[in-house]
Write an enzyme that holds these catalytic residues in place. Structure first.
Site, PDB file in Angstrom:
ATOM      1  N   CYS A 225       0.845  -1.202   0.000  1.00 29.30           N
ATOM      2  CA  CYS A 225       0.000   0.000   0.000  1.00 29.30           C
ATOM      3  C   CYS A 225       0.880   1.251   0.000  1.00 29.30           C
ATOM      4  CB  CYS A 225      -0.926  -0.009   1.210  1.00 29.30           C
ATOM      5  SG  CYS A 225      -1.897   1.495   1.367  1.00 29.30           S
TER       6      CYS A 225
ATOM      7  N   CYS B 229      -0.300   4.106   2.174  1.00 24.28           N
ATOM      8  CA  CYS B 229      -0.098   3.910   3.612  1.00 24.28           C
ATOM      9  C   CYS B 229       1.373   4.080   3.999  1.00 24.28           C
ATOM     10  CB  CYS B 229      -0.538   2.504   4.034  1.00 24.28           C
ATOM     11  SG  CYS B 229      -2.048   1.936   3.244  1.00 24.28           S
ATOM     12  N   ASP B 230       2.297   3.574   3.190  1.00 24.17           N
ATOM     13  CA  ASP B 230       3.684   3.445   3.641  1.00 24.17           C
ATOM     14  C   ASP B 230       4.711   4.270   2.854  1.00 24.17           C
ATOM     15  OD1 ASP B 230       2.943   1.594   5.637  1.00 24.17           O
ATOM     16  OD2 ASP B 230       2.758   0.040   4.126  1.00 24.17           O
TER      17      ASP B 230
END
Ligand code: FAD
Ligand code: NAP
Length: 321
Positions: free
Chosen positions: A139, A142-143
């Site tokens: 993701c 997200c990261d």
């Protein structure tokens, strides 16, 4: 507003699930949405959505999903934060009844809509599990933030890989786009954007066969898919964007699905085995299907929402009958 006596469950809270819920709850059907492990679905892992009609300036994936949820709740949709593990058909003498369970609690419904979407696929390299979250991610939204000023790679050749490669250049100094061939599933506009981004370097006809590093990814070993040559790239992180696997394991042995796990609606059944006039119904009377869990071709937010609408309308008509 009074509700009908029918209680229905919707498994999944992506565009398909919430759209179905808007229709059923607005038709006064007692509707409960099971949110699953990813409330809001796949769009919560991305940034700007530019192709969902009605938002000329685009909209953030998370915002779009929150809006859908609010719209369904406005008509009385309830939601439960749980992951369904099993499904049992207890229909008897024409009276449909289904029990779904998250392992601790059982819930009974007259009908179900399965809109459980799909989950990220990983590369399948032996030992890859130990690097998940330690330099190996699925993701970018997200990261990606953790890779400011670093060199990283994204694996894949579809729209997700292109979109995420571009997104990652907001943080990383360099992004290798590693793809196993020279042909792309990505749409031309997305591919061109990635090709025109000076921070992205395409590494084609290569597959990742190993990770370098002990505790954390420090590089990858790649193999040429044409001549077998093996080389290494030093980097700090690897993101995979190689597609998704349908979330249908809880329906195994109950519902017809293909070899990958995509559920089969009546629409796609050969005429000789089709049992219902309702296109979105599964092989089981009273269970309807919507979105990416049954669609391996289009897999868009708008098509998932459209399927949710169709499943809800089919369900409504079927309940009336
Ligand atoms: P999903 O969005 O996958 O939602 C599935 C839901 O089911 C989730 O809430 C999950 O928690 C729940 N669930 C799963 N298993 C269970 C269970 N056992 N019990 C209970 N709940 C369960 N499409 C576009 O049109 N435009 C874009 O710009 C775009 N960008 C994308 C970017 C990325 C990074 C990705 C991965 C996809 C993108 N897509 C885009 C595709 C789009 O996100 C999907 O087509 C769409 O989300 C599918 O909707 P869905 O409702 O079928 O399933
Ligand atoms: P996808 O279109 O299925 O592409 C998956 C890619 O991963 C392919 O290039 C595939 O290569 C590669 N791949 C698969 N397994 C692999 C493996 N084990 N090792 C290495 N590479 C592998 O998936 P997606 O990109 O996630 O897109 C899914 C859907 O969402 C599509 O319909 C897409 O249009 C949509 N989407 C839309 C947008 C947008 O419109 N903005 C953004 C993201 C996603 P091969 O081609 O060689 O098989």
């Amino acid at each position: 507003m009074s509700q009908t006596n029918h209680k229905i469950g919707i498994i999944g809270s992506g565009p398909a699930g919430w759209t179905a819920a808007i229709y059923t709850s607005r038709a006064n059907i007692d509707t409960t949405v099971f949110l699953g492990i990813q409330p809001g679905g796949q769009l919560t892992t991305t940034t700007e959505i530019e192709n969902f009609p009605g938002f000329p300036e685009g909209i953030q994936g998370g915002d779009l999903m929150q809006n859908m949820q609010k719209q369904a709740e406005r008509f009385g949709t309830k939601s439960v934060f749980s992951v369904i593990k099993s499904l049992e058909n207890k229909s008897h003498e024409g009276k449909p009844k289904f029990t779904i369970s998250d392992g601790s609690n059982n819930h009974e419904y007259n009908a179900l809509i399965i809109a459980s979407g799909a989950s990220a696929r990983y590369l399948g390299i032996p030992g890859e599990e130990k690097f998940v979250g330690k330099g190996y991610h699925s993701c970018a939204t997200c990261d990606g933030f953790f890779y400011r000023g670093k060199t990283i790679a994204i694996v894949g050749g579809g729209d997700s890989a292109m979109e995420e490669a571009n997104f990652l250049t907001k943080f990383a100094d360099k992004v290798y786009l590693i793809h196993r061939s020279e042909s792309f599933r990505a749409s031309k506009i997305m591919l061109d954007r990635a090709k025109n981004n000076p921070k992205i370097e395409f590494v084609l006809n290569k597959k990742v066969i190993d990770f370098l590093g002990q505790e954390k990814v420090q590089g990858v070993t790649i193999e040429d898919t044409q001549n077998g040559e093996v080389t290494e790239i030093e980097l700090s992180g690897v993101f995979v964007a190689i597609g998704h696997i349908p979330n249908s394991s809880f329906a195994q042995n109950q519902l017809t699905m293909d070899e990958v796990g995509y559920l089969t609606p009546q629409l796609r059944m050969p005429a000789e085995i089709r049992t219902s006039k309702y296109d979105t119904m599964s092989n089981v009377e009273g269970i309807f299907l919507a979105g990416d869990v049954e669609d391996k071709i289009y897999r868009q937010a708008i098509t998932a929402a459209g399927h949710g609408c169709k499943a809800a309308m089919d369900l409504e008509k079927w309940l009336e009958e």
